[in-house]
Design a protein around this motif. Structure first.
Motif: not given
Length: 342
Positions: A239-264
């Motif tokens: 609600e208070h920032e671009d939705i990409s901010v919330a989406e990126m935070l959720m990604h960094l907190l998920s198991i998906d972000s621990r992949a061998e080839h990092a997304s960012c």
């Protein structure tokens, strides 16, 4: 970020000024007999105080433990005891609360010191005000703050002492901050990385329970529990920032972000910082009682597992060539002297 008013309030009290203007979290409420005033125990991250408050009738029923009040006041003597006389003007909305409003009395020293440093890190390192306020609001919730500040990061492996979770979270965030800003690209990416570093293990507050807490299903990972706890914060960010901010935070907190080839870069930074902090703590525990000449230690980490830690042992406090050079010079001088005598 702008300094929070509670810091100014505590500075005023420490300097014994005649007037304070700011915010306190209520720790205890008790009506005074035959009086419209209310006895309070109030505090912030920096101290606790006895107070007597004048509360508007419209707010009186809303006073409860955990509420943050906006007030003005001054020191006075009540019943032969020093206290703050407070005139309460308003209640602070929960989403505007910060770690600075959270008293640490009774918490483990390790955790209390860590959350003070986390509050300072959020204020000084996170550029985006919405992102900073989001993590302040999440961690300042009474139930989350108390558990986050007092629980361990693991049972045996690393940061296993009370308050270890906050200390580990601080270390991960500090390591993420140490990476040069240019590696993150846009500054917002670094802001989100810092927030994710601070709360990446938040779900562990439900895994390591105290005697008065309910039993939970331990086959649910702490990463999944973290996402559940931060859900309202992510919705607030949408609600208070671009939705990409919330989406990126959720990604960094998920198991998906621990992949061998990092997304960012942020994902790689958090993964490595987490590993560095945990390994440092585990190694410190392993070598704590070992003689200084030990080069490796095999440590029992529980459940039949062991971990080997290695280190280098320094033999020469000064480079060998210095001594060799000095010896050669002495030999040369001795030869010269003997030649002169001949």
């Amino acid at each position: 970020m702008q300094k929070h008013s509670v810091i100014a309030v505590e500075q005023s009290i420490r300097e014994d000024l005649a007037f304070v203007d700011g915010q306190f979290r209520i720790l205890a409420v008790d009506a005074r007999p035959n009086s419209d005033l209310v006895n309070l125990r109030v505090g912030t991250l920096y101290g606790e105080h006895r107070a007597v408050a004048d509360v508007p009738p419209a707010l009186r029923d809303q006073l409860q433990v955990g509420t943050v009040v906006c007030c003005t006041g001054w020191p006075e003597v009540f019943d032969k005891h020093e206290a703050l006389y407070l005139e309460i003007t308003d209640l602070l909305p929960p989403e505007q609360c910060t770690l600075h409003h959270c008293p640490v009395a009774g918490l483990p020293v390790v955790g209390a010191e860590a959350v003070r440093k986390i509050a300072e890190l959020i204020d000084t390192e996170i550029r985006n005000p919405a992102v900073a306020q989001a993590v302040h609001g999440l961690l300042s919730q009474p139930k989350i703050f108390s558990a986050f500040s007092s629980k361990p990061a693991s049972v045996v492996s690393h940061h296993a002492e009370p308050g270890g979770l906050a200390q580990h979270s601080l270390e991960v965030a500090q390591l993420v901050c140490a990476i040069p800003v240019r590696y993150y690209g846009e500054p917002i990416n670094r802001d989100i990385a810092i927030v994710a570093a601070v709360i990446h293990d938040l779900g562990k507050i439900q895994l390591y329970r105290s005697a008065d807490e309910p039993y939970r299903m331990h086959d649910t990972s702490h990463e999944t529990r973290t996402i559940g706890l931060v859900g309202p914060m992510i919705a607030w960010l949408e609600e208070h920032e671009d939705i990409s901010v919330a989406e990126m935070l959720m990604h960094l907190l998920s198991i998906d972000s621990r992949a061998e080839h990092a997304s960012c870069v942020a994902a790689a930074a958090i993964t490595l910082a987490d590993r560095i902090s945990a390994t440092r703590s585990s190694a410190a525990i392993a070598f704590a009682d070992a003689p200084s000449y030990y080069r490796h230690v095999i440590r029992d980490t529980g459940n039949g597992r062991t971990k080997k830690h290695i280190r280098a042992v320094e033999r020469h406090r000064t480079p060998p060539y210095v001594s060799s050079t000095a010896a050669a010079a002495d030999a040369s001088d001795a030869t010269g002297e003997e030649g002169a005598m001949d």
